[in-house]
Write a protein that holds these residues in place. Sequence first.
Motif, mmCIF file in Angstrom:
data_model
loop_
_atom_site.group_PDB
_atom_site.id
_atom_site.type_symbol
_atom_site.label_atom_id
_atom_site.label_comp_id
_atom_site.label_asym_id
_atom_site.label_seq_id
_atom_site.Cartn_x
_atom_site.Cartn_y
_atom_site.Cartn_z
ATOM 1 N N VAL A 103 0.829 -1.209 -0.145
ATOM 2 C CA VAL A 103 -0.044 -0.160 -0.164
ATOM 3 C C VAL A 103 0.897 1.133 0.062
ATOM 4 O O VAL A 103 1.716 1.173 0.764
ATOM 5 N N MET A 104 0.544 2.330 -0.640
ATOM 6 C CA MET A 104 1.032 3.487 -0.757
ATOM 7 C C MET A 104 -0.233 4.434 -0.607
ATOM 8 O O MET A 104 -0.841 4.769 -1.676
ATOM 9 N N GLU A 105 -0.072 5.092 0.656
ATOM 10 C CA GLU A 105 -1.101 6.120 0.747
ATOM 11 C C GLU A 105 -0.642 7.674 0.605
ATOM 12 O O GLU A 105 0.710 8.058 0.924
ATOM 13 N N ILE A 106 -1.351 8.521 -0.136
ATOM 14 C CA ILE A 106 -1.066 9.650 -0.404
ATOM 15 C C ILE A 106 -2.023 10.707 0.348
ATOM 16 O O ILE A 106 -3.216 10.203 0.074
ATOM 17 N N ILE A 107 -1.675 11.702 0.534
ATOM 18 C CA ILE A 107 -2.750 12.693 1.149
ATOM 19 C C ILE A 107 -2.629 14.037 0.345
ATOM 20 O O ILE A 107 -1.444 14.646 0.002
ATOM 21 N N ASP A 108 -3.810 14.234 -0.368
ATOM 22 C CA ASP A 108 -3.649 15.439 -1.213
ATOM 23 C C ASP A 108 -3.661 16.674 -0.468
ATOM 24 O O ASP A 108 -3.652 16.675 0.677
ATOM 25 N N PRO A 109 -3.474 17.703 -1.033
ATOM 26 C CA PRO A 109 -3.460 18.975 -0.582
ATOM 27 C C PRO A 109 -4.498 19.548 0.442
ATOM 28 O O PRO A 109 -4.650 20.332 1.087
ATOM 29 N N PHE A 110 -5.555 18.762 0.234
ATOM 30 C CA PHE A 110 -6.812 19.206 1.045
ATOM 31 C C PHE A 110 -7.214 18.130 1.966
ATOM 32 O O PHE A 110 -8.433 18.084 2.740
ATOM 33 N N GLY A 111 -6.391 17.219 2.292
ATOM 34 C CA GLY A 111 -6.433 16.333 3.446
ATOM 35 C C GLY A 111 -7.293 14.963 3.107
ATOM 36 O O GLY A 111 -7.511 14.170 3.851
ATOM 37 N N ASN A 112 -7.501 14.749 1.526
ATOM 38 C CA ASN A 112 -8.049 13.243 1.319
ATOM 39 C C ASN A 112 -6.820 12.507 1.077
ATOM 40 O O ASN A 112 -5.795 12.841 0.890
ATOM 41 N N ARG A 113 -7.210 11.125 1.547
ATOM 42 C CA ARG A 113 -6.173 10.173 1.452
ATOM 43 C C ARG A 113 -6.646 9.229 0.209
ATOM 44 O O ARG A 113 -7.604 8.622 0.178
ATOM 45 N N LEU A 114 -5.368 9.057 -0.555
ATOM 46 C CA LEU A 114 -5.671 7.990 -1.819
ATOM 47 C C LEU A 114 -4.709 6.889 -1.435
ATOM 48 O O LEU A 114 -3.477 6.984 -1.181
ATOM 49 N N CYS A 115 -5.339 5.711 -1.162
ATOM 50 C CA CYS A 115 -4.612 4.398 -0.675
ATOM 51 C C CYS A 115 -4.577 3.597 -2.022
ATOM 52 O O CYS A 115 -5.471 2.745 -2.412
#
Length: 124
Positions: A103-115
């Motif tokens: 898993v690679m989790e990325i947090i966008d500039p608005f606090g949304n997390r893409l897993c």
Amino acid sequence: MMLQPPIPVLRVFDTAIAKAFYLEWLGFKLDWEHQFEPGSPKYLQVSRGAVVLHLTEHYGDCSPGAKVFIHTDDVEALHQELSARPNPNMHPGIETAPWNARVMEIIDPFGNRLCFNQSLGSRA
């Protein structure tokens, strides 16, 4: 009757920042953008392969801080691709999750997390 895959709606506060993040860094493409009139909030659709996301500036559509699971067959390749496009605010790593996935989790500039989730197969 057939159900289609859902389309997550993610709250963003500035579509220019969202476009830089989703289009330039993550490699999505802009499918369309809507605005009722100049000065009103924008709503747009971005996609990459089969993944479709809606990004909205409308405060009543949803709340920031959502989490979206995106299945992939090669999380390492995605990680390498993103590493080749350095982002001073993003240095994601890859972890092995308890559900037997990389898993690679990325947090966008608005606090949304893409897993971004790559299954390692079923456990015996």
